[in-house]
Design an enzyme around this catalytic site. Sequence first.
Site, PDB file in Angstrom:
ATOM      1  N   GLN A  93       2.896  -0.256  -0.851  1.00  0.00           N
ATOM      2  CA  GLN A  93       4.068  -1.134  -0.871  1.00  0.00           C
ATOM      3  C   GLN A  93       4.449  -1.474  -2.309  1.00  0.00           C
ATOM      4  O   GLN A  93       3.606  -1.841  -3.135  1.00  0.00           O
ATOM      5  CB  GLN A  93       3.752  -2.415  -0.072  1.00  0.00           C
ATOM      6  CG  GLN A  93       4.923  -3.364   0.076  1.00  0.00           C
ATOM      7  CD  GLN A  93       6.069  -2.798   0.910  1.00  0.00           C
ATOM      8  OE1 GLN A  93       5.865  -1.965   1.788  1.00  0.00           O
ATOM      9  NE2 GLN A  93       7.279  -3.234   0.624  1.00  0.00           N
ATOM     10  N   ASP A 148       6.589   7.994   2.176  1.00  0.00           N
ATOM     11  CA  ASP A 148       7.682   7.330   1.460  1.00  0.00           C
ATOM     12  C   ASP A 148       8.581   8.337   0.752  1.00  0.00           C
ATOM     13  O   ASP A 148       9.654   7.977   0.266  1.00  0.00           O
ATOM     14  CB  ASP A 148       7.083   6.416   0.381  1.00  0.00           C
ATOM     15  CG  ASP A 148       7.304   4.941   0.667  1.00  0.00           C
ATOM     16  OD1 ASP A 148       8.178   4.625   1.485  1.00  0.00           O
ATOM     17  OD2 ASP A 148       6.597   4.131   0.062  1.00  0.00           O
ATOM     18  N   LYS A 183       5.864  -3.303   9.237  1.00  0.00           N
ATOM     19  CA  LYS A 183       5.509  -1.874   9.299  1.00  0.00           C
ATOM     20  C   LYS A 183       4.316  -1.673  10.232  1.00  0.00           C
ATOM     21  O   LYS A 183       4.303  -0.760  11.063  1.00  0.00           O
ATOM     22  CB  LYS A 183       5.184  -1.351   7.884  1.00  0.00           C
ATOM     23  CG  LYS A 183       6.427  -1.098   7.056  1.00  0.00           C
ATOM     24  CD  LYS A 183       6.153  -0.815   5.588  1.00  0.00           C
ATOM     25  CE  LYS A 183       7.505  -0.735   4.854  1.00  0.00           C
ATOM     26  NZ  LYS A 183       7.404  -0.589   3.414  1.00  0.00           N
TER      27      LYS A 183
HETATM   28  N1  GUN Z   1       9.491  -1.818  -1.194  1.00  0.00           N
HETATM   29  C1  GUN Z   1      10.767  -1.978  -0.754  1.00  0.00           C
HETATM   30  N2  GUN Z   1      11.148  -0.884  -0.049  1.00  0.00           N
HETATM   31  C2  GUN Z   1      10.105  -0.041  -0.059  1.00  0.00           C
HETATM   32  C3  GUN Z   1       9.892   1.253   0.504  1.00  0.00           C
HETATM   33  O1  GUN Z   1      10.756   1.853   1.142  1.00  0.00           O
HETATM   34  N3  GUN Z   1       8.676   1.801   0.266  1.00  0.00           N
HETATM   35  C4  GUN Z   1       7.712   1.174  -0.452  1.00  0.00           C
HETATM   36  N4  GUN Z   1       6.567   1.789  -0.633  1.00  0.00           N
HETATM   37  N5  GUN Z   1       7.876  -0.021  -0.982  1.00  0.00           N
HETATM   38  C5  GUN Z   1       9.072  -0.623  -0.781  1.00  0.00           C
END
Ligand code: GUN
Length: 313
Positions: free
Chosen positions: A110, A133, A66
Amino acid sequence: MSDIDPILRPSGRRAVLIDGKAAAAQVDAAAREGALALARRLGRKPCLAVVLVGEDPASQVYVRNKIRRTEAAGMTSLEHRLPASESQDEVLALVARLNADAAVDGILVQLPLPDGLDATRVVQAIDPAKDVDGLTAASAGALVLGAPGLRPCTPSGCVYLARQALGELSGRHAVVIGRSILVGKPAALLFLQADCTVTLAHSRTRDLPALARQADILVAAAGRPGMVGADWIKPGATVIDVGINRVDGPDGATRLAGDVDYAAALDTAGYITPVPGGVGPMTIAMLLVNTLAAAARRAGLDLPEPAARMLTS
Ligand code: GUN
């Protein structure tokens, strides 16, 4: 969505692969263009703050990717790493600081969080204006209402790829398998927003294979490797595989497998996303566009084209 090129369907038995890596590269490029344009208006680059609590190996890889792609798209990325032992109050205090920081446009915590931390409380503490998100109650409510708001990234990627394969989605029957907050529920709502007829199926659904066989668009997001066999797929259907499961491969190594029995599905599906290289790369692409959208909206600006066209609803 007019600039998403529908993939031409050749006549032939094998499914056409939907190339998520190529699609994500297009979206990343649009995000980069948008970031440059917005930076000129804002007097600073759009900024995403990523919070990683603990040492989960998969989360570390996701967060690294990311950050890399955020910076490659011409945005600022702030990484906040906290030990797994961090208290709930400390994590909430960090979210509050990021909410209050005018130079932060997007906040991503995350998931999953380590045991002992309440992920719902932490995520719900994020300012909805920075909720890239799309997981806060305000964002989820906006999605239900069809009101403007930030949409969850992986489901947005699913709709993007389905549109790329099929063009117009209106009237098609989308069957979503899995009811998670991160993927299944918002995916069902996003396909509904795209005027699909939607069935949301899950582990308690009766005769799931027969139901899945009714789908024009089958979204597999159950987290069970190889669950969707060829006999679950209507001939010619579009199969979107959200599963990212680590399974034992030959020679003792592990490999990634989707929720779809890919080799078997190839002779039945019309279009299919591979794992890896399908939905996976789209999640970060949509995160970049959401970060731009958040930056623009917070400043009272329109999201510049072509990035605006990348949003699914
Ligand atoms: N963990 C796995 N996929 C995601 C996501 O799309 N967003 C977040 N915040 N954590 C994740």
